[in-house]
Design a protein around this motif. Structure first.
Motif, PDB file in Angstrom:
ATOM      1  N   UNK A 128     -12.087   8.736  -7.886  1.00 57.51           N
ATOM      2  CA  UNK A 128     -13.506   8.661  -8.242  1.00 57.51           C
ATOM      3  C   UNK A 128     -13.738   7.565  -9.276  1.00 57.51           C
ATOM      4  N   UNK A 129     -12.869   7.488 -10.265  1.00 53.73           N
ATOM      5  CA  UNK A 129     -13.077   6.516 -11.335  1.00 53.73           C
ATOM      6  C   UNK A 129     -12.718   5.097 -10.904  1.00 53.73           C
ATOM      7  N   UNK A 130     -11.635   4.946 -10.183  1.00 54.41           N
ATOM      8  CA  UNK A 130     -11.197   3.631  -9.705  1.00 54.41           C
ATOM      9  C   UNK A 130     -10.926   3.730  -8.204  1.00 54.41           C
ATOM     10  N   UNK A 131     -11.943   3.639  -7.377  1.00 55.42           N
ATOM     11  CA  UNK A 131     -11.780   3.889  -5.936  1.00 55.42           C
ATOM     12  C   UNK A 131     -10.776   2.947  -5.276  1.00 55.42           C
ATOM     13  N   UNK A 132      -9.881   3.508  -4.463  1.00 54.50           N
ATOM     14  CA  UNK A 132      -8.962   2.679  -3.676  1.00 54.50           C
ATOM     15  C   UNK A 132      -9.629   2.229  -2.382  1.00 54.50           C
ATOM     16  N   UNK A 133      -8.876   1.501  -1.570  1.00 60.83           N
ATOM     17  CA  UNK A 133      -9.317   1.118  -0.233  1.00 60.83           C
ATOM     18  C   UNK A 133      -8.379   1.751   0.788  1.00 60.83           C
ATOM     19  N   UNK A 134      -8.935   2.175   1.920  1.00 62.68           N
ATOM     20  CA  UNK A 134      -8.146   2.766   2.997  1.00 62.68           C
ATOM     21  C   UNK A 134      -8.167   1.832   4.202  1.00 62.68           C
ATOM     22  N   UNK A 135      -7.010   1.646   4.810  1.00 62.92           N
ATOM     23  CA  UNK A 135      -6.891   0.660   5.888  1.00 62.92           C
ATOM     24  C   UNK A 135      -6.076   1.190   7.057  1.00 62.92           C
ATOM     25  N   UNK A 136      -6.402   0.699   8.237  1.00 62.09           N
ATOM     26  CA  UNK A 136      -5.515   0.850   9.386  1.00 62.09           C
ATOM     27  C   UNK A 136      -4.436  -0.225   9.287  1.00 62.09           C
ATOM     28  N   UNK A 137      -3.217   0.159   9.610  1.00 65.41           N
ATOM     29  CA  UNK A 137      -2.101  -0.788   9.591  1.00 65.41           C
ATOM     30  C   UNK A 137      -1.343  -0.661  10.913  1.00 65.41           C
ATOM     31  N   UNK A 151       0.829  -1.201   0.000  1.00 63.10           N
ATOM     32  CA  UNK A 151       0.000   0.000   0.000  1.00 63.10           C
ATOM     33  C   UNK A 151       0.862   1.249   0.000  1.00 63.10           C
ATOM     34  N   UNK A 152       0.211   2.384  -0.214  1.00 63.38           N
ATOM     35  CA  UNK A 152       0.933   3.655  -0.295  1.00 63.38           C
ATOM     36  C   UNK A 152       0.250   4.687   0.588  1.00 63.38           C
ATOM     37  N   UNK A 153       0.906   5.823   0.838  1.00 62.25           N
ATOM     38  CA  UNK A 153       0.300   6.839   1.705  1.00 62.25           C
ATOM     39  C   UNK A 153      -1.012   7.370   1.126  1.00 62.25           C
ATOM     40  N   UNK A 154      -1.917   7.744   2.022  1.00 54.88           N
ATOM     41  CA  UNK A 154      -3.150   8.381   1.556  1.00 54.88           C
ATOM     42  C   UNK A 154      -2.777   9.698   0.869  1.00 54.88           C
ATOM     43  N   UNK A 155      -3.635  10.160  -0.012  1.00 52.43           N
ATOM     44  CA  UNK A 155      -3.416  11.392  -0.780  1.00 52.43           C
ATOM     45  C   UNK A 155      -2.195  11.299  -1.688  1.00 52.43           C
ATOM     46  N   UNK A 156      -1.825  10.099  -2.053  1.00 56.34           N
ATOM     47  CA  UNK A 156      -0.757   9.906  -3.040  1.00 56.34           C
ATOM     48  C   UNK A 156      -1.197   8.794  -3.977  1.00 56.34           C
ATOM     49  N   UNK A 157      -1.915   9.108  -5.034  1.00 51.73           N
ATOM     50  CA  UNK A 157      -2.267  10.425  -5.579  1.00 51.73           C
ATOM     51  C   UNK A 157      -3.216  11.228  -4.668  1.00 51.73           C
ATOM     52  N   UNK A 158      -3.200  12.541  -4.868  1.00 52.05           N
ATOM     53  CA  UNK A 158      -4.005  13.436  -4.049  1.00 52.05           C
ATOM     54  C   UNK A 158      -5.487  13.280  -4.341  1.00 52.05           C
ATOM     55  N   UNK A 159      -6.298  13.659  -3.327  1.00 48.59           N
ATOM     56  CA  UNK A 159      -7.741  13.696  -3.528  1.00 48.59           C
ATOM     57  C   UNK A 159      -8.068  14.804  -4.522  1.00 48.59           C
ATOM     58  N   UNK A 160      -8.928  14.483  -5.473  1.00 47.82           N
ATOM     59  CA  UNK A 160      -9.348  15.472  -6.466  1.00 47.82           C
ATOM     60  C   UNK A 160     -10.609  16.204  -6.005  1.00 47.82           C
ATOM     61  N   UNK A 172      -3.249   3.285   1.873  1.00 51.61           N
ATOM     62  CA  UNK A 172      -4.188   3.163   0.765  1.00 51.61           C
ATOM     63  C   UNK A 172      -3.768   2.022  -0.148  1.00 51.61           C
ATOM     64  N   UNK A 173      -4.688   1.102  -0.370  1.00 47.47           N
ATOM     65  CA  UNK A 173      -4.503   0.074  -1.394  1.00 47.47           C
ATOM     66  C   UNK A 173      -4.989   0.689  -2.699  1.00 47.47           C
ATOM     67  N   UNK A 174      -4.035   1.163  -3.515  1.00 46.77           N
ATOM     68  CA  UNK A 174      -4.367   1.902  -4.735  1.00 46.77           C
ATOM     69  C   UNK A 174      -4.205   1.075  -5.997  1.00 46.77           C
ATOM     70  N   UNK A 175      -4.098  -0.232  -5.878  1.00 45.29           N
ATOM     71  CA  UNK A 175      -3.850  -1.066  -7.054  1.00 45.29           C
ATOM     72  C   UNK A 175      -4.939  -0.923  -8.106  1.00 45.29           C
ATOM     73  N   UNK A 176      -6.176  -0.696  -7.679  1.00 38.71           N
ATOM     74  CA  UNK A 176      -7.273  -0.550  -8.635  1.00 38.71           C
ATOM     75  C   UNK A 176      -7.118   0.695  -9.501  1.00 38.71           C
TER      76      UNK A 176
END
Length: 363
Positions: free
Chosen positions: A204-213, A128-137, A173-177
């Protein structure tokens, strides 16, 4: 700086290389840098310069290794943890919790024993990667994140678990999608194969997932007994008021403060320590966040109350508000009109594609 070997590898890196064959037998392939017999494609003495080579990218943490799952080329993280942390992470990955949509704890792919180390485990999970990377539009994309965090922490508390360290450092953020091709775990702006940039769609087009780690400080409590008081920890560079006073407190109340402080420093006010600007458009959360970070723990709402208030607030937001731009306050004013115009056309395309204002990731 710890001593390096002739190839520029540290002691910790060599520890992981010693487990290369073990991971390969389990179905995971580490990058070329971490394979036995590796020789650098660059001069390892260039320690003062950034190495622009794939095999020059070092692991980001001594306890976390990236690898490819050989069966489907999924990029995974393999984390070395104490058995206690493995217990809590495993709890939220079992069949009962895994099927619950309110569960936003990272889901483990598997847990592996560490050879010859009885008190350690390997947790395997999606990289996973940091939230807002990519940034929220949009504002709606931010609301999706808040929803996941509030819902997820409420679910942990309902399961009698306190995270105790739920700062920005410990959400991901699981941003693979979002990505058309896998991105590199250490240099995420590049593709995994190091050929070109890693291109992505919007949240918006390909929603990621947000997780506690990271559950290293988490605690599981017996629901039949009174919850013990805990000393608050410094989390994400901030210490809750009860921690500054050195007074033990209900750990659930401390969790509420930490989550509220995450929203405050990442969105409402920014974080001057990290030179992170605030993001315009989220002031509707100010009253709730102010209550969450109250100095007196007993005056903070519970996560049930936070959840109820949050969803009531979101229900009152118009569709246009949710689709409006989330603007970082560091944005150059000259560019704002052009970005605003582009955003109108982009929003129209999302409406044509029937994408909801608050993204909904696939289950």
């Amino acid at each position: 700086m710890p001593p390096l070997d002739a190839n520029g590898l540290s002691f910790n890196e060599n520890w992981w290389i010693q487990h290369f064959n073990y991971f390969k037998e389990q179905g995971y392939m580490m990058r070329p840098r971490y394979r036995p017999g590796w020789k650098p494609s660059y001069d390892p003495e260039q320690v003062l310069e950034e190495v622009d080579a794939e095999d020059g990218q070092e692991m980001i943490h001594t306890d976390v290794m990236d690898a490819l799952r050989m069966s489907d080329s999924l990029v995974v993280a393999i984390k070395r943890v104490k058995t206690g942390e493995a217990r809590i992470a495993t709890l939220f990955s079992d069949n009962t919790h895994n099927r619950n949509p309110r569960n936003h704890c990272v889901r483990l792919l598997e847990v592996l024993p560490v050879p010859n180390e009885d008190d350690l485990k390997f947790l395997v999970m999606v990289w996973m990667r940091p939230i807002m990377d990519p940034r929220f539009r949009t504002i709606g994309e931010g609301v999706q994140f808040f929803k996941a965090m509030i819902e997820g922490l409420q679910y942990m508390h309902d399961s009698n678990v306190a995270h105790r360290d739920c700062s920005l450092n410990n959400v991901a953020m699981d941003a693979n999608s979002m990505y058309t091709r896998p991105y590199h775990p250490i240099e995420p702006k590049k593709r995994y194969d190091w050929y070109g940039r890693a291109l992505h769609h919007s949240c918006t087009r390909r929603p990621p997932r947000y997780c506690f780690i990271d559950f290293g400080h988490s605690r599981i409590y017996d629901p039949t007994e009174s919850r013990p008081l805990e000393y608050a920890l410094k989390s994400g560079g901030y210490t809750p008021p009860e921690g500054l006073e050195g007074i033990p407190c209900d750990p659930f109340a401390t969790d509420v403060f930490l989550l509220g402080n995450l929203i405050r420093t990442s969105f409402l006010d920014g974080d001057p320590r990290l030179h992170k600007p605030s993001v315009s458009g989220f002031e509707f959360l100010r009253p709730l966040v102010t209550d969450m970070i109250a100095d007196e723990p007993s005056e903070r709402p519970t996560m049930d109350e936070v959840s109820t208030r949050f969803f009531e607030i979101v229900e009152r937001l118009s569709w246009w508000k949710l689709r409006s731009r989330a603007i970082r306050n560091s944005e150059v004013p000259l560019f704002k009109p052009f970005r605003a115009l582009y955003h109108i056309f982009w929003t129209a395309s999302m409406l044509v594609l029937l994408k909801p204002a608050i993204p909904r990731p696939k289950e």
